[in-house]
Each structure stands twice: as structure tokens, then as C-alpha cells.
Design a protein around this motif. Structure first.
Motif, mmCIF file in Angstrom:
data_model
loop_
_atom_site.group_PDB
_atom_site.id
_atom_site.type_symbol
_atom_site.label_atom_id
_atom_site.label_comp_id
_atom_site.label_asym_id
_atom_site.label_seq_id
_atom_site.Cartn_x
_atom_site.Cartn_y
_atom_site.Cartn_z
ATOM 1 N N ASN A 169 -31.448 76.800 -56.351
ATOM 2 C CA ASN A 169 -32.407 78.120 -55.878
ATOM 3 C C ASN A 169 -31.533 78.947 -54.838
ATOM 4 O O ASN A 169 -31.534 78.707 -53.537
ATOM 5 C CB ASN A 169 -33.450 77.348 -54.970
ATOM 6 N N PRO A 170 -31.014 79.703 -55.233
ATOM 7 C CA PRO A 170 -30.110 80.755 -54.470
ATOM 8 C C PRO A 170 -30.847 81.527 -53.432
ATOM 9 O O PRO A 170 -30.412 81.907 -52.377
ATOM 10 C CB PRO A 170 -29.495 81.701 -55.478
ATOM 11 N N GLY A 171 -32.240 81.443 -53.478
ATOM 12 C CA GLY A 171 -33.081 82.048 -52.441
ATOM 13 C C GLY A 171 -32.805 83.799 -52.172
ATOM 14 O O GLY A 171 -32.571 84.358 -53.404
ATOM 15 N N TRP A 172 -32.324 84.220 -51.138
ATOM 16 C CA TRP A 172 -31.984 85.330 -50.659
ATOM 17 C C TRP A 172 -30.446 85.885 -51.258
ATOM 18 O O TRP A 172 -30.181 87.059 -51.410
ATOM 19 C CB TRP A 172 -32.031 85.666 -49.211
ATOM 20 N N ARG A 173 -29.841 84.737 -51.714
ATOM 21 C CA ARG A 173 -28.599 85.307 -52.272
ATOM 22 C C ARG A 173 -28.706 85.786 -53.861
ATOM 23 O O ARG A 173 -28.355 85.177 -54.814
ATOM 24 C CB ARG A 173 -27.679 83.968 -52.391
ATOM 25 N N VAL A 190 -28.437 77.540 -61.224
ATOM 26 C CA VAL A 190 -28.206 76.539 -62.101
ATOM 27 C C VAL A 190 -29.321 75.515 -62.338
ATOM 28 O O VAL A 190 -29.870 74.999 -61.499
ATOM 29 C CB VAL A 190 -26.828 75.644 -61.564
ATOM 30 N N GLU A 191 -29.754 75.606 -63.466
ATOM 31 C CA GLU A 191 -31.113 74.860 -63.640
ATOM 32 C C GLU A 191 -30.785 73.097 -63.603
ATOM 33 O O GLU A 191 -29.778 72.612 -63.608
ATOM 34 C CB GLU A 191 -31.412 74.865 -65.376
ATOM 35 N N GLU A 192 -31.792 72.750 -62.987
ATOM 36 C CA GLU A 192 -31.832 71.151 -62.637
ATOM 37 C C GLU A 192 -31.359 70.180 -63.611
ATOM 38 O O GLU A 192 -30.682 69.262 -63.314
ATOM 39 C CB GLU A 192 -33.086 70.664 -62.115
ATOM 40 N N GLU A 193 -31.670 70.508 -64.965
ATOM 41 C CA GLU A 193 -31.014 69.569 -66.088
ATOM 42 C C GLU A 193 -29.770 69.621 -66.132
ATOM 43 O O GLU A 193 -29.142 68.712 -66.966
ATOM 44 C CB GLU A 193 -31.906 69.897 -67.237
ATOM 45 N N ARG A 194 -28.926 70.848 -65.458
ATOM 46 C CA ARG A 194 -27.636 70.746 -65.742
ATOM 47 C C ARG A 194 -26.712 70.257 -64.571
ATOM 48 O O ARG A 194 -25.591 70.291 -64.182
ATOM 49 C CB ARG A 194 -27.060 72.107 -66.105
ATOM 50 N N LEU A 195 -27.456 69.684 -63.650
ATOM 51 C CA LEU A 195 -27.009 69.183 -62.348
ATOM 52 C C LEU A 195 -27.166 67.573 -62.564
ATOM 53 O O LEU A 195 -28.072 67.158 -62.635
ATOM 54 C CB LEU A 195 -27.855 69.902 -61.110
ATOM 55 N N LEU A 196 -26.092 66.947 -61.778
ATOM 56 C CA LEU A 196 -25.733 65.713 -61.703
ATOM 57 C C LEU A 196 -25.381 65.231 -60.209
ATOM 58 O O LEU A 196 -24.402 65.976 -59.948
ATOM 59 C CB LEU A 196 -25.171 64.777 -62.831
ATOM 60 N N ARG A 197 -26.043 64.079 -59.660
ATOM 61 C CA ARG A 197 -25.404 63.929 -58.434
ATOM 62 C C ARG A 197 -24.335 62.763 -58.826
ATOM 63 O O ARG A 197 -24.202 61.966 -59.323
ATOM 64 C CB ARG A 197 -26.287 63.208 -57.469
ATOM 65 N N LEU A 198 -23.027 63.333 -58.080
ATOM 66 C CA LEU A 198 -21.773 62.242 -58.213
ATOM 67 C C LEU A 198 -21.532 61.631 -56.783
ATOM 68 O O LEU A 198 -21.251 62.390 -55.892
ATOM 69 C CB LEU A 198 -20.656 63.012 -58.667
ATOM 70 N N PRO A 199 -21.573 60.344 -56.876
ATOM 71 C CA PRO A 199 -21.453 59.554 -55.558
ATOM 72 C C PRO A 199 -19.850 59.785 -55.195
ATOM 73 O O PRO A 199 -19.051 59.702 -56.072
ATOM 74 C CB PRO A 199 -21.797 58.236 -55.663
ATOM 75 N N LYS A 200 -19.483 59.625 -53.953
ATOM 76 C CA LYS A 200 -17.981 59.229 -53.543
ATOM 77 C C LYS A 200 -17.878 57.932 -53.935
ATOM 78 O O LYS A 200 -18.670 57.109 -54.308
ATOM 79 C CB LYS A 200 -18.043 59.241 -52.078
#
Length: 359
Positions: A157-161, A167-177
Motif C-alpha cells: 500500500n504505497p499510500g501517498w507515494r 506489490v500484490e500481497e500474493e507476491r509477498l512472503l515474510r522471510l525470518p532472520k
């Protein structure tokens, strides 16, 4: 399936020579090993002053071996992060990997590879983001590994930018340290020489460490790390113990000689050393305006206010029971969530999302 991990910053950007970089075993080295063990043919590429080829044989069940190729860089820019490698690009064209995983979004090695090969040839690629999380190329990736919820929100959600593409949520994955919780572990027999320890590169105008000056008026403070501004900082902060740059496998020795670790930076989202300090059972200290609760859980330390941080730390240090609890919680957090194989499930999800299969 052929997979290539690419370090988009030259390996010497962190002030390491080739041997030192090869000896630094961390998430950047474990992820290729884990993917190799899952069945992929894997290589790890990077830029260096000279080209060389090596083999990674990490003696760890669940990690396969893979080749490391370092390619000669073109260093016509003063900033090392902008150095690139035409040799790497040419080799990539002949190697023809099925998937490219780029560590970092703005390093010169990666930008050159994207512009000269991956984007024109429509090759699948993944970003592994760390600090800086957005460039115009990020929305073009097939998948993006992020590290914090704040990064995810800003990407989705870039918001005002208005100039940024979401980037759609389905293309985002969290990667732990990931941290070696055997190497980075509590050492209860070591005496606590300092109250607070900080670890980082000493580079002027990039990191000022001004908060440490105020802390050194009230606490015993140690600074671990080298860099071109070391002498300047030693003069600027005479009450701080500067121990200089030490090999990564010696960092636990210094973390374990302090009650707490502090990250004073303003522009980082999830510095690796927070994971390493947690694994050693250090109380974690950082500033609330830069480090969120999904990085520093509230039961592992303090997210400080820049106007009252000295008093907040004093009050914590007056409560020995709470200090011990926070140290234990930090260690448990690292063991449960930040271990060597923390990236395996995210990579399995990546393969599912991208519909890659091993034969």
C-alpha cells in the motif's frame, strides 16, 4: 531446476576481503544450502575485485553443497554499492538459470544484471530485501521476500507515494532472520564487563551513533566494529570502549560480556545483529521510531523513546528480575523463530507460488 542466489552488493562493501567473506556463514549462505538439499541445482554469485570459484560444503544435515562464483567488478563509482559486474551478466546469459534470487534491491551488481539480462529476457527473479525495500524494479519481481510488517505494508500500500507501484500481497512472503544459535549462545561464566554493547560499521554520515555518547555518561558502553571513521569516533566518544573489527565468530564473546545490546540506528528495519544478540540472551534495546514490535518483542527488551531513553534503561537496570526474564525471553525468541532453518518454509512456499518442481 537451476537456482542462483546473487549478492547485489559487492562482497567487499562490508569491508571484508574474499577470505573473510567466505568465512562468514549466515543466512546468505544457508539459504542456498537449504534449497540445494531440497533438490535444486544451486549456485551463489557475487562481485569481487577479482574473479574466483569456490565450493560451499556446510557440514550441516539439511543443507546441500553448491558452487560459489565471484566475478570481477567494474569499480568506476566511488560508492562500492554501485559497483557492477559485466562478467557476471555474461555468465548469467550462458548459465540460463530457472530462477534468480537477488539479495538486496539497489546494489549495482543486481541492477546491472536486471537491466542487461533478467528484464529484457523476461527471466523469473525474486528479491530478498533487507534495509532498503523499494526501487522501480521491485514490483517487476515474481516474488518479494520482506522482513518486517512495516515493509510489507509499504510495499502493498504505497499510500501517498503516487510514484510507487503496489506489490500484490500474493507476491509477498515474510522471510525470518537466521542465526547460528549454537555459536551465538549465552555464556553465563563470562563476567559482564559492560552494561551495553553496540555492533556496527563505523562510517561517518552513514551512522552517527550519537546516542551512545549520552549513554556513555551513565553506563559502561562497548562498541564492536571497524570502519574509516573509527579514529574519529574514538576521539568524539572518549568514554566508550572501541574494540575494533572482530571476526564474526568472536562477536558472541563481546555480546556475552554485556547485559544489553543496543541498536541506535534510524534507517534499519531488522539488522541481523539484533538476532545475534537475542541468541546470546542479551536484553534488546532499540528506538521505537525505527524498530517495530515484530522485530523486537516487548518481552525481550525495550523500544526506547529518543527523549527519555537513558531514564528508561536506568529503570530497567534497577529491576534485576525483569532483566533476567528479558534475557531468557530473547534467547527463546531466537531459538524458536530465528534458527538456521527458519527460511525453509518460506522457500517451500516460494516454489509453490511460482509453480517450480524438482525432477
Amino acid at each position: 531446476m537451476r537456482s542462483v542466489f546473487i549478492q547485489t552488493y559487492p562482497i567487499y562493501h562490508d569491508l571484508l576481503d574474499t577470505e573473510q567473506w567466505l568465512g562468514r556463514i549466515n543466512r546468505d549462505r544457508w539459504m542456498p544450502g537449504i534449497l540445494a538439499d531440497m533438490g535444486s541445482e544451486v549456485e551463489l554469485w557475487g562481485g569481487d575485485y577479482e574473479g574466483s570459484v569456490h565450493k560451499s560444503d556446510i557440514d550441516e544435515e539439511g543443507m546441500g553443497s553448491y558452487k560459489i562464483r565471484l566475478f570481477e567488478t567494474v569499480s568506476d563509482q566511488s560508492q562500492t554499492k554501485k559497483h557492477y559486474s559485466d562478467a557476471l551478466v555474461e555468465y548469467a546469459k550462458s548459465y540460463d538459470a530457472d530462477l534468480h534470487l537477488l539479495k538486496g534491491v539497489d546494489g549495482g551488481v543486481g541492477i546491472r544484471l536486471l537491466n542487461q539480462y533478467l528484464l529484457p529476457e523476461d527471466k523469473p527473479f525474486v528479491f530478498i530485501i533487507g534495509g532498503k525495500f523499494y526501487t522501480g524494479n521491485v514490483p517487476k519481481a515474481d516474488l518479494v521476500f520482506y522482513e518486517t510488517e512495516e515493509q510489507k505494508e509499504k510495499l502493498n500500500n504505497p499510500g501517498w507515494r503516487f510514484w510507487r507501484r503496489a506489490v500484490e500481497e500474493e507476491r509477498l512472503l515474510r522471510l525470518p532472520k537466521s542465526v547460528d544459535t549454537d555459536l551465538f549462545s549465552p555464556a553465563p561464566d563470562l563476567n559482564k564487563k559492560w552494561d551495553i554493547v553496540c555492533v556496527g560499521r563505523l562510517i561517518n554520515r552513514y551512522k552517527t551513533y550519537d546516542e551512545l555518547e549520552e549513554l556513555s555518561e551513565h553506563f559502561k558502553v562497548c562498541m564492536v566494529g571497524g570502519g574509516p571513521a573509527k579514529e574519529e569516533f574514538e576521539k568524539k566518544f572518549p568514554k566508550i570502549d572501541f574494540v575494533g573489527q572482530v571476526p564474526n565468530d568472536e562477536v558472541p564473546n563481546y555480546l556475552n560480556q554485556a547485559h544489553a545490546f543496543i541498536h541506535p540506528g534510524e534507517n534499519d528495519y531488522f539488522p541481523r545483529v539484533i538476532s545475534e544478540a537475542a541468541a546470546c540472551g542479551c536484553i534488546l534495546l532499540a528506538f521505537a521510531d525505527s524498530i517495530a514490535t515484530d522485530v523486537l518483542p516487548t518481552d525481550c527488551g525495550l523500544r526506547l523513546d529518543r527523549d527519555s531513553y537513558v531514564q528508561e534503561i536506568k529503570e530497567l537496570f534497577d529491576d534485576k528480575v525483569l532483566m533476567k526474564q528479558m534475557g531468557n525471553n530473547a534467547r527463546n525468541y531466537a531459538v524458536e523463530c530465528l534458527h538456521k532453518f527458519s527460511t525453509k518454509k518460506p522457500m517451500e512456499k516460494m516454489l509453490q507460488k511460482l509453480d517450480f518442481h524438482f525432477h
